[in-house]
Design an enzyme around this catalytic site. Structure first.
Site, mmCIF file in Angstrom:
data_model
loop_
_atom_site.group_PDB
_atom_site.id
_atom_site.type_symbol
_atom_site.label_atom_id
_atom_site.label_comp_id
_atom_site.label_asym_id
_atom_site.label_seq_id
_atom_site.Cartn_x
_atom_site.Cartn_y
_atom_site.Cartn_z
ATOM 1 N N GLY A 124 27.608 31.373 5.336
ATOM 2 C CA GLY A 124 28.807 30.604 4.977
ATOM 3 C C GLY A 124 28.432 29.316 4.266
ATOM 4 O O GLY A 124 27.257 28.964 4.155
ATOM 5 N N LYS A 147 21.331 41.694 15.591
ATOM 6 C CA LYS A 147 21.487 40.748 16.718
ATOM 7 C C LYS A 147 22.838 40.055 16.663
ATOM 8 O O LYS A 147 23.501 39.870 17.681
ATOM 9 C CB LYS A 147 20.390 39.673 16.650
ATOM 10 C CG LYS A 147 19.066 40.085 17.211
ATOM 11 C CD LYS A 147 18.203 38.834 17.199
ATOM 12 C CE LYS A 147 16.864 39.012 17.796
ATOM 13 N NZ LYS A 147 16.028 37.815 17.587
ATOM 14 N N ASN A 167 28.404 37.634 23.265
ATOM 15 C CA ASN A 167 28.661 36.235 23.620
ATOM 16 C C ASN A 167 30.126 35.855 23.424
ATOM 17 O O ASN A 167 30.713 35.141 24.249
ATOM 18 C CB ASN A 167 27.770 35.299 22.782
ATOM 19 C CG ASN A 167 26.314 35.390 23.219
ATOM 20 O OD1 ASN A 167 26.034 35.681 24.393
ATOM 21 N ND2 ASN A 167 25.394 35.163 22.305
ATOM 22 N N TYR A 225 24.155 46.903 9.386
ATOM 23 C CA TYR A 225 25.538 46.417 9.382
ATOM 24 C C TYR A 225 26.482 47.480 9.945
ATOM 25 O O TYR A 225 27.278 47.197 10.847
ATOM 26 C CB TYR A 225 25.935 46.067 7.939
ATOM 27 C CG TYR A 225 27.294 45.433 7.809
ATOM 28 C CD1 TYR A 225 27.568 44.178 8.366
ATOM 29 C CD2 TYR A 225 28.312 46.075 7.105
ATOM 30 C CE1 TYR A 225 28.823 43.600 8.230
ATOM 31 C CE2 TYR A 225 29.560 45.506 6.966
ATOM 32 C CZ TYR A 225 29.813 44.264 7.530
ATOM 33 O OH TYR A 225 31.053 43.693 7.387
ATOM 34 N N TYR A 255 34.772 46.196 27.104
ATOM 35 C CA TYR A 255 35.358 45.015 27.779
ATOM 36 C C TYR A 255 36.827 45.262 28.100
ATOM 37 O O TYR A 255 37.336 44.772 29.102
ATOM 38 C CB TYR A 255 35.178 43.749 26.922
ATOM 39 C CG TYR A 255 33.923 43.000 27.293
ATOM 40 C CD1 TYR A 255 32.670 43.504 26.979
ATOM 41 C CD2 TYR A 255 33.968 41.796 28.008
ATOM 42 C CE1 TYR A 255 31.504 42.842 27.340
ATOM 43 C CE2 TYR A 255 32.812 41.121 28.370
ATOM 44 C CZ TYR A 255 31.591 41.647 28.036
ATOM 45 O OH TYR A 255 30.453 40.983 28.406
ATOM 46 N N THR A 302 37.443 43.103 0.197
ATOM 47 C CA THR A 302 38.355 41.958 0.039
ATOM 48 C C THR A 302 37.726 40.973 -0.950
ATOM 49 O O THR A 302 36.496 40.871 -1.022
ATOM 50 C CB THR A 302 38.588 41.296 1.417
ATOM 51 O OG1 THR A 302 39.044 42.306 2.314
ATOM 52 C CG2 THR A 302 39.608 40.186 1.370
#
Ligand code: UDP
Length: 312
Positions: A39, A92, A100, A146, A160, A176
Site C-alpha cells: 500500500g 503467511k 489474527n 495467493y 470460525y 477491479t
C-alpha cells in the site's frame, strides 16, 4: 456511541477507496491498519485528513487487538507481480493474518468481512463462475501462494463461523480498477494506462484473447458495504465485480483510444497459470445485495486515465 470500523489494508487500492466511503458517515470511526508492504503512504495521508480516521502501522502477520464493531479484512498483496514477489510472505499474510483478524473479531464479537478473490476459481472450467463452483487451481503453481492463501483464508472464516458462531461475510472480488491504484503494481489496467500516457508500447501478454471483467472501484465499494449490512445469517461467499467480459486486446485498444495515445501494442509471453477467461455470475449479489455495477467500462477507464494523468 459511534460505530467502530477496522479496515486492514487501508493503504491499498480498494482499502483506501473503501475507507474514504466509510469516513463519509460522521457516525463512524475508522481505524486503518497497514504496514505499507504494497500500500501507499500517500493513500494514508489522504485518509488522515478526515478527523474520524486513525491509523496503526502494523504487519497483520503479528497478533493485534483493537476495539471494533465491524472489520473489513483486505490486507494482502493482490496483484500477481506483488503476490509472487515473496510467495511465502503472501501465504503467511493470508493464513496468519486472517487468523489474527479472526481472533480480534472474536474478542470483540465483531462482524468480519474477508475480501476473497476470483482466483479461488483458478483457470475456471465453469463459465461464468458461480459461488458453488469449487474451482480449478494449480496448488503448486506460481499463483498458488495467493489462490491457496485466499482459499485457506475462506476456510478459516467458515471454521470460525461453525466453531465460534462468528458473524462472517466472504466476498469474492473480481478484477477491479480505478483511482488510488498503484502505478507500478503490474496489473493490466494500470500498466496499459501508464504505458499509453508515457508513449510506451502497451504490453499484451499472450495473444490478448484471454478475458477478464473489469469493475470500477466505486461499484466494488458499494458491494462491500452492502454485504457488511446484510443479515447475520448471510455469510456468502458472494461474487462482486461486473459481468461485462472483455478480451485483454480490446482493453489495450480502448485505452489507446480514450487517452489519445500514439502508443502501439507489443506482445509478450503469457505468464504461467494465467487464467484464460473470467466472468462472475452475479445472480447471488443481485438477489441478496441488490448489487448492480453502475459505471461502464468506458466511463471508468476515462476517470482512471484522468487520475493517472493528474498524478504525473
Ligand atoms: N496482462 C497483460 N499485460 C500487462 C499486465 C497484464 O496482458 O501488462 C494480462 C495478464 O496476463 C492477464 C490479464 O491481463 O491475462 C489481467 O492481468 P492482471 O495482472 O491485471 O490480473 P489477474 O486477473 O491476472 O489477476
Amino acid at each position: 456511541m459511534k460505530k467502530k470500523i477496522i479496515v486492514t489494508g487501508c493503504a491499498g487500492f480498494i482499502g483506501s477507496n473503501l475507507s474514504l466511503r466509510l469516513l463519509d458517515d460522521p457516525e463512524c470511526e475508522v481505524l486503518g491498519i497497514d504496514n505499507f508492504y504494497t500500500g501507499s503512504e500517500a493513500n494514508v495521508s489522504m485518509l488522515e485528513k478526515k478527523k474520524n480516521f486513525s491509523f496503526i502501522n502494523h504487519d497483520i502477520i503479528e497478533p493485534i487487538y483493537a476495539a471494533a464493531d465491524e472489520i473489513y479484512h483486505l490486507a494482502s498483496p493482490a496483484s500477481p507481480v506483488f503476490y509472487q514477489k515473496n510467495p511465502i510472505r503472501t501465504l503467511k499474510i493470508n493464513f496468519l493474518g486472517t487468523l489474527n483478524v479472526l481472533g480480534m473479531a472474536r474478542k470483540n464479537n465483531a462482524k468480519v468481512l474477508l475480501s476473497s478473490t476470483s482466483e479461488i476459481y483458478g483457470d475456471p472450467l465453469m463459465h461464468p463462475q458461480r459461488e458453488d463452483y469449487c474451482g480449478n487451481v494449480n496448488p503448486i503453481g506460481v499463483r498458488a501462494c495467493y489462490d491457496e492463501g485466499k482459499r485457506i483464508a475462506e476456510t478459516l472464516m467458515f471454521e470460525y463461523r461453525r466453531n465460534h458462531n462468528l458473524k462472517i461475510k466472504v466476498c469474492r472480488i473480481f478484477n477491479t480498477y480505478g483511482p488510488y491504484m498503484s502505478e507500478n503494481d503490474g496489473r493490466v489496467v494500470s500498466n496499459f494506462i501508464n504505458q499509453a500516457l508515457n508513449g510506451n508500447n502497451l504490453t499484451v501478454y499472450g495473444s490478448g484473447e484471454q478475458t477478464r471483467s473489469f469493475c470500477y472501484v466505486s461499484d466494488m465499494v458499494d458491494g462491500l458495504v452492502s454485504m457488511m449490512a446484510t443479515d447475520d445469517s448471510f455469510t456468502g461467499p458472494v461474487n462482486l465485480g461486473t459481468d461485462d467480459e472483455r478480451k485483454i486486446s480490446e482493453i489495450a485498444e480502448m485505452i489507446i483510444k480514450l487517452s489519445s495515445s500514439l502508443s502501439a501494442v507489443e506482445f509478450k509471453s503469457l505468464p504461467s497459470d494465467d487464467p484464460c477467461k473470467r466472468k462472475p455470475d452475479l445472480s447471488l449479489a443481485r438477489k441478496k445485495l441488490s448489487f448492480e455495477p453502475k459505471v461502464t467500462l468506458e466511463e471508468g477507464l476515462k476517470k482512471t486515465i484522468e487520475y493517472f494523468r493528474r498524478k504525473k
